[in-house]
Design a protein around this motif. Structure first.
Motif, PDB file in Angstrom:
ATOM      1  N   ALA A 295      38.421  48.528 -77.312  1.00  0.00           N
ATOM      2  CA  ALA A 295      37.419  49.431 -76.740  1.00  0.00           C
ATOM      3  C   ALA A 295      36.675  50.148 -77.868  1.00  0.00           C
ATOM      4  O   ALA A 295      37.195  50.303 -78.981  1.00  0.00           O
ATOM      5  N   THR A 296      35.457  50.607 -77.565  1.00  0.00           N
ATOM      6  CA  THR A 296      34.637  51.313 -78.551  1.00  0.00           C
ATOM      7  C   THR A 296      34.357  52.724 -78.064  1.00  0.00           C
ATOM      8  O   THR A 296      33.803  52.923 -76.980  1.00  0.00           O
ATOM      9  N   PHE A 297      34.767  53.703 -78.874  1.00  0.00           N
ATOM     10  CA  PHE A 297      34.523  55.116 -78.572  1.00  0.00           C
ATOM     11  C   PHE A 297      33.489  55.610 -79.581  1.00  0.00           C
ATOM     12  O   PHE A 297      33.820  55.913 -80.727  1.00  0.00           O
ATOM     13  N   SER A 298      32.217  55.647 -79.156  1.00  0.00           N
ATOM     14  CA  SER A 298      31.148  55.966 -80.103  1.00  0.00           C
ATOM     15  C   SER A 298      30.370  57.222 -79.733  1.00  0.00           C
ATOM     16  O   SER A 298      29.504  57.645 -80.497  1.00  0.00           O
ATOM     17  N   GLY A 299      30.666  57.834 -78.593  1.00  0.00           N
ATOM     18  CA  GLY A 299      29.892  59.018 -78.247  1.00  0.00           C
ATOM     19  C   GLY A 299      30.457  59.835 -77.113  1.00  0.00           C
ATOM     20  O   GLY A 299      30.136  61.006 -76.955  1.00  0.00           O
ATOM     21  N   SER A 300      31.319  59.263 -76.332  1.00  0.00           N
ATOM     22  CA  SER A 300      31.849  59.976 -75.174  1.00  0.00           C
ATOM     23  C   SER A 300      32.871  61.034 -75.592  1.00  0.00           C
ATOM     24  O   SER A 300      33.369  61.057 -76.714  1.00  0.00           O
ATOM     25  N   THR A 301      33.185  61.884 -74.627  1.00  0.00           N
ATOM     26  CA  THR A 301      34.371  62.724 -74.726  1.00  0.00           C
ATOM     27  C   THR A 301      35.407  62.131 -73.781  1.00  0.00           C
ATOM     28  O   THR A 301      35.183  62.047 -72.568  1.00  0.00           O
ATOM     29  N   VAL A 302      36.521  61.665 -74.337  1.00  0.00           N
ATOM     30  CA  VAL A 302      37.597  61.081 -73.543  1.00  0.00           C
ATOM     31  C   VAL A 302      38.788  62.017 -73.663  1.00  0.00           C
ATOM     32  O   VAL A 302      39.264  62.294 -74.765  1.00  0.00           O
ATOM     33  N   ASP A 303      39.270  62.483 -72.516  1.00  0.00           N
ATOM     34  CA  ASP A 303      40.186  63.620 -72.485  1.00  0.00           C
ATOM     35  C   ASP A 303      41.522  63.207 -71.866  1.00  0.00           C
ATOM     36  O   ASP A 303      41.584  62.836 -70.696  1.00  0.00           O
ATOM     37  N   PHE A 304      42.592  63.231 -72.710  1.00  0.00           N
ATOM     38  CA  PHE A 304      43.957  63.018 -72.228  1.00  0.00           C
ATOM     39  C   PHE A 304      44.752  64.328 -72.355  1.00  0.00           C
ATOM     40  O   PHE A 304      45.974  64.304 -72.499  1.00  0.00           O
ATOM     41  N   ILE A 305      44.088  65.461 -72.306  1.00  0.00           N
ATOM     42  CA  ILE A 305      44.749  66.757 -72.486  1.00  0.00           C
ATOM     43  C   ILE A 305      45.848  66.936 -71.444  1.00  0.00           C
ATOM     44  O   ILE A 305      45.637  66.710 -70.246  1.00  0.00           O
ATOM     45  N   GLY A 324      32.053  60.646 -81.084  1.00  0.00           N
ATOM     46  CA  GLY A 324      32.575  61.273 -79.891  1.00  0.00           C
ATOM     47  C   GLY A 324      33.907  61.960 -80.158  1.00  0.00           C
ATOM     48  O   GLY A 324      34.352  62.130 -81.300  1.00  0.00           O
ATOM     49  N   THR A 325      34.593  62.320 -79.077  1.00  0.00           N
ATOM     50  CA  THR A 325      35.848  63.055 -79.176  1.00  0.00           C
ATOM     51  C   THR A 325      36.868  62.449 -78.226  1.00  0.00           C
ATOM     52  O   THR A 325      36.571  62.216 -77.053  1.00  0.00           O
ATOM     53  N   VAL A 326      38.070  62.191 -78.742  1.00  0.00           N
ATOM     54  CA  VAL A 326      39.178  61.709 -77.915  1.00  0.00           C
ATOM     55  C   VAL A 326      40.314  62.709 -78.084  1.00  0.00           C
ATOM     56  O   VAL A 326      40.784  62.960 -79.201  1.00  0.00           O
ATOM     57  N   LEU A 327      40.739  63.298 -76.973  1.00  0.00           N
ATOM     58  CA  LEU A 327      41.688  64.412 -77.022  1.00  0.00           C
ATOM     59  C   LEU A 327      43.001  64.039 -76.343  1.00  0.00           C
ATOM     60  O   LEU A 327      43.021  63.669 -75.163  1.00  0.00           O
ATOM     61  N   PHE A 328      44.102  64.154 -77.116  1.00  0.00           N
ATOM     62  CA  PHE A 328      45.449  64.054 -76.567  1.00  0.00           C
ATOM     63  C   PHE A 328      46.155  65.406 -76.721  1.00  0.00           C
ATOM     64  O   PHE A 328      47.376  65.474 -76.745  1.00  0.00           O
ATOM     65  N   SER A 329      45.389  66.466 -76.831  1.00  0.00           N
ATOM     66  CA  SER A 329      45.955  67.795 -77.073  1.00  0.00           C
ATOM     67  C   SER A 329      46.938  68.177 -75.957  1.00  0.00           C
ATOM     68  O   SER A 329      46.653  67.977 -74.774  1.00  0.00           O
ATOM     69  N   ASN A 349      36.195  62.618 -83.591  1.00  0.00           N
ATOM     70  CA  ASN A 349      37.401  63.435 -83.663  1.00  0.00           C
ATOM     71  C   ASN A 349      38.431  62.911 -82.675  1.00  0.00           C
ATOM     72  O   ASN A 349      38.125  62.702 -81.497  1.00  0.00           O
ATOM     73  N   VAL A 350      39.654  62.727 -83.173  1.00  0.00           N
ATOM     74  CA  VAL A 350      40.779  62.353 -82.322  1.00  0.00           C
ATOM     75  C   VAL A 350      41.852  63.413 -82.528  1.00  0.00           C
ATOM     76  O   VAL A 350      42.277  63.665 -83.664  1.00  0.00           O
ATOM     77  N   SER A 351      42.278  64.048 -81.448  1.00  0.00           N
ATOM     78  CA  SER A 351      43.191  65.183 -81.576  1.00  0.00           C
ATOM     79  C   SER A 351      44.467  64.972 -80.773  1.00  0.00           C
ATOM     80  O   SER A 351      44.422  64.665 -79.574  1.00  0.00           O
ATOM     81  N   PHE A 352      45.615  65.144 -81.468  1.00  0.00           N
ATOM     82  CA  PHE A 352      46.926  65.216 -80.838  1.00  0.00           C
ATOM     83  C   PHE A 352      47.485  66.631 -81.025  1.00  0.00           C
ATOM     84  O   PHE A 352      48.697  66.839 -81.038  1.00  0.00           O
ATOM     85  N   GLY A 353      46.603  67.616 -81.168  1.00  0.00           N
ATOM     86  CA  GLY A 353      47.023  68.990 -81.414  1.00  0.00           C
ATOM     87  C   GLY A 353      47.975  69.497 -80.339  1.00  0.00           C
ATOM     88  O   GLY A 353      47.711  69.360 -79.146  1.00  0.00           O
ATOM     89  N   GLU A 354      49.091  70.065 -80.791  1.00  0.00           N
ATOM     90  CA  GLU A 354      50.109  70.654 -79.906  1.00  0.00           C
ATOM     91  C   GLU A 354      50.745  69.624 -78.970  1.00  0.00           C
ATOM     92  O   GLU A 354      51.382  69.979 -77.972  1.00  0.00           O
ATOM     93  N   ALA A 355      50.563  68.335 -79.274  1.00  0.00           N
ATOM     94  CA  ALA A 355      51.240  67.319 -78.475  1.00  0.00           C
ATOM     95  C   ALA A 355      52.736  67.351 -78.765  1.00  0.00           C
ATOM     96  O   ALA A 355      53.183  67.794 -79.825  1.00  0.00           O
ATOM     97  N   ASN A 373      37.946  62.698 -88.089  1.00  0.00           N
ATOM     98  CA  ASN A 373      39.125  63.561 -88.163  1.00  0.00           C
ATOM     99  C   ASN A 373      40.158  63.123 -87.134  1.00  0.00           C
ATOM    100  O   ASN A 373      39.819  62.857 -85.979  1.00  0.00           O
ATOM    101  N   VAL A 374      41.415  63.072 -87.573  1.00  0.00           N
ATOM    102  CA  VAL A 374      42.539  62.825 -86.668  1.00  0.00           C
ATOM    103  C   VAL A 374      43.512  63.977 -86.864  1.00  0.00           C
ATOM    104  O   VAL A 374      43.978  64.226 -87.987  1.00  0.00           O
ATOM    105  N   SER A 375      43.813  64.697 -85.789  1.00  0.00           N
ATOM    106  CA  SER A 375      44.589  65.928 -85.917  1.00  0.00           C
ATOM    107  C   SER A 375      45.877  65.882 -85.096  1.00  0.00           C
ATOM    108  O   SER A 375      45.856  65.547 -83.909  1.00  0.00           O
ATOM    109  N   PHE A 376      46.995  66.213 -85.783  1.00  0.00           N
ATOM    110  CA  PHE A 376      48.281  66.430 -85.132  1.00  0.00           C
ATOM    111  C   PHE A 376      48.678  67.900 -85.331  1.00  0.00           C
ATOM    112  O   PHE A 376      49.858  68.225 -85.439  1.00  0.00           O
ATOM    113  N   PHE A 377      47.700  68.782 -85.357  1.00  0.00           N
ATOM    114  CA  PHE A 377      47.930  70.202 -85.631  1.00  0.00           C
ATOM    115  C   PHE A 377      48.935  70.790 -84.635  1.00  0.00           C
ATOM    116  O   PHE A 377      48.788  70.673 -83.422  1.00  0.00           O
ATOM    117  N   GLU A 378      50.007  71.386 -85.168  1.00  0.00           N
ATOM    118  CA  GLU A 378      51.049  72.041 -84.364  1.00  0.00           C
ATOM    119  C   GLU A 378      51.731  71.086 -83.390  1.00  0.00           C
ATOM    120  O   GLU A 378      52.321  71.501 -82.393  1.00  0.00           O
TER     121      GLU A 378
END
Length: 671
Positions: A295-305, A324-329, A349-355, A373-378
């Protein structure tokens, strides 16, 4: 939505026309204004100063005035005819719309009646009739009404195959017939969403409500979600295959929030997320296999929060994250498998923050981190496995800042760090196993600044440091086991500056220092053990300048010093044990200048000094014990000039024996 509602809408759409007298008055006024404007413009362009007065007119002028009068009257008549014709056209169009709406309503009533029939064949006819009505709908609202009814049919109570009574053939036949009708609805929606937006029968941009629908199959292959709102809110994917392969999400909002993926397979392979929002917020993945491969993530916001991954498999293998932004926060990974193998992170941006990673397997093996950016912050790693084996970090910024590693396994084995930044700033390692075995650090920056190593294992066995910067500055080693065994330090910089070693074990056994700069400057060793046994110092520089050795054990036993510069300048030895037993000093420079030996034990017993330059100039031997028992001085220059305090045992030749060549002692020791 029933027939009365449609009629009420038709009534509200009734033609609204102003009274004819008002329309004519306004029309004439507008005509006079336009004529006046034209006359004034022509007057101005001709530069006229005034009119020539005529006291008497001839027949020609009179005839012109008569023609002008007739022209004005004819123009007024034409204007009135135009207004009346326009009003008649509006009335005719409205009448046609009313007739089309009436016919549409009659067909709509028939189609809805077919949908409620007990026969599956009749219901199939009703489905196709509604789809045809949507295509022929005279207005967008009427088309949306037909779509709403089709979606409502899918929302009706439905028993999935797994919940059918055992050995009930009639119930299964009924189920299969109903499933065929439902899958036909989905297929027709797919067909209309696949048409280009300019096509008169395209349904792109309309709303689709699949809230709480149970999907046991269905085909959305190649559908285009470019506008409107599509809701899969609280939908259940319980079996079969639901296919979104090649779908395009380029606008609007698609909601999978609180959806449950408990069985079957859902495919998003080759899908394109280039705009809009796709929401998997609080979704539960408890048994399905969900594929986002390539799959190609080039502009959407995909939210797995706050999504929960408790079982099954979710794959992003070969996916491209370029914008775009893919969130697993705040997502929870407690079981199952999530794969990003071979994925490319080049932007966005791909975020696993606080996961929370408390079980299962998350894999980024051979992934490419070249941007974004790929984030596993906290994030909290309490169990399970997360792999970055063979991944390449050449440009992205990957954050593990303030993450907690209390269990499970995190692996970067054979990963390539050639650019970008990987940060474990203020991370806490209290129980996990973290592997960088065989990894290559040739560029970029990896941060472990102020990290806490109080338990578990962190391993860099056979890693290669040939460039870039690795920072452990101000890190605390109070209980973990950290391995750099057989690592190769041939370039770049590795910093342990101001780190604290108060417990646990750090191994550099058999490591090779041939070009890197490694800093332990101002580090504190007051507990635990640091081993450099059999390490080879053949090049580069290792700094222990101003380090404090107050406790614990630091061992250089059997280490080989053949070319590096190793500095203990102004180091303070006040406790613990530092051992160079059987170490071989055959080259390079070892500096203990201005070091203070006030306590603890420093041993050079059986060390071989055959070529290095070793300096203890201005070192202070005030207390403690430093041994050179059975040390051999055969070629090195070992300089204790201006050293103070008692001579270390084993250093001064006994009984007036000649002083070894290259050994320089203060005169007070020689006497």
């Amino acid at each position: 939505m029933g027939v009365p509602t449609l009629r009420r809408r038709a009534e509200r759409r009734g033609l609204r026309l102003w009274p004819v007298g008002r329309v004519l008055a306004l029309t004439f006024a507008a005509a006079v204004l336009v004529a006046a404007a034209v006359f004034y413009t022509g007057w101005d362009l001709l530069g006229a100063r005034g009119l020539k007065p005529e006291h008497r007119i001839d027949s020609k002028t009179l005839f012109d005035l008569v023609k002008l009068s007739f022209g004005v009257v004819a123009g007024a008549g034409a204007l009135v005819a135009l207004v009346v014709a326009y009003r008649r056209q509006r009335v005719d169009e409205d009448g046609a719309l009313r007739e089309a709406t009436r016919l549409h309503t009659e067909r709509f009533t028939t189609a809805v009646g077919q949908l409620g029939n007990d026969s599956a064949a009749v219901r199939l006819g009703g489905v196709h009739a509604l789809a045809g009505l949507a295509d022929d709908a005279p207005t967008r609202d009427l088309r949306q009404t037909c779509i709403d009814v089709l979606c409502a049919y899918l929302r009706l109570p439905y028993t999935a195959e797994a919940d059918l009574p055992a050995a009930d053939a009639e119930a299964r036949r009924t189920y299969l017939a109903l499933r065929e009708v439902r899958h036909t609805v989905i297929r027709l929606i797919r067909d209309h969403l696949s048409l280009p937006p300019e096509h008169p029968r395209s349904w792109q941009g309309h709303n689709f409500d699949f809230t709480e629908v149970t999907f046991d199959g269905g085909d959305f292959y190649g559908a285009v979600f470019s506008g409107g709102v599509v809701k899969f809110h609280r939908a259940t994917f319980a079996g079969g295959t639901v296919d979104f392969n090649g779908a395009t999400f380029s606008g609007g909002r698609v909601h999978f929030s609180e959806a449950t993926f408990s069985g079957g397979t859902v495919h998003f392979n080759g899908a394109t997320f280039s705009g809009g929002t796709v929401d998997f917020n609080e979704a539960t993945f408890s048994g399905s296999t969900v594929h986002f491969n390539e799959a190609t993530f080039s502009g959407s916001t995909v939210d797995f929060i706050q999504a929960t991954f408790a079982d099954g498999t979710v794959d992003f293998n070969g996916a491209t994250f370029s914008g775009g932004t893919v969130l697993f926060s705040e997502a929870t990974f407690s079981g199952g498998t999530v794969h990003f193998n071979g994925a490319t992170f080049s932007g966005g941006n791909v975020s696993f923050g606080e996961a929370t990673f408390s079980g299962g397997n998350v894999s980024f093996d051979t992934a490419q981190f070249s941007g974004g950016n790929v984030s596993f912050f906290e994030a909290a790693f309490a169990d399970g496995t997360i792999h970055f084996n063979g991944a390449t970090f050449s440009g992205s910024t990957v954050f593990f800042n303030e993450a907690t590693f209390s269990g499970g396994n995190v692996s970067f084995d054979t990963a390539q760090f050639s650019g970008g930044t990987v940060s474990f700033f203020e991370a806490a390692f209290s129980g996990s196993t973290i592997h960088f075995n065989g990894a290559t650090f040739s560029g970029g920056t990896v941060h472990f600044d102020t990290a806490q190593f109080s338990g578990g294992t962190v391993s860099f066995v056979e890693a290669t440091f040939s460039g870039g910067t690795i920072l452990f500055s101000e890190a605390t080693f109070s209980g973990s086991t950290v391995h750099f065994d057989t690592a190769q330090f041939s370039g770049g910089m590795v910093h342990f500056s101001e780190a604290t070693f108060s417990g646990g074990t750090v191994h550099f056994s058999e490591a090779t220092f041939s070009g890197s700069t490694v800093h332990f400057s101002e580090a504190t060793f007051d507990g635990g053990a640091v081993f450099f046994g059999e390490a080879a110092f053949a090049g580069g520089t290792v700094f222990f300048s101003e380090a404090a050795f107050a406790g614990g054990t630091v061992s250089f036993d059997t280490a080989q010093f053949s070319g590096s510069g190793v500095s203990f300048i102004q180091a303070a030895f006040s406790g613990g044990n530092v051992s160079f037993g059987e170490a071989a000093f055959a080259g390079g420079t070892i500096l203990f200048s201005e070091a203070a030996f006030a306590g603890g034990t420093v041993s050079f017993d059986t060390a071989q000094f055959s070529g290095s330059g070793v300096s203890f100039i201005q070192a202070a031997f005030a207390d403690g014990t430093i041994h050179f028992n059975e040390a051999t001085f055969s070629g090195s220059t070992v300089d204790f000039t201006q050293a103070t305090g008692p001579a270390p045992p084993g250093l001064v030749p006994p009984g007036g024996a000649p002083q070894p060549t290259g050994l320089r002692l203060p005169s007070v020791w020689s006497t």
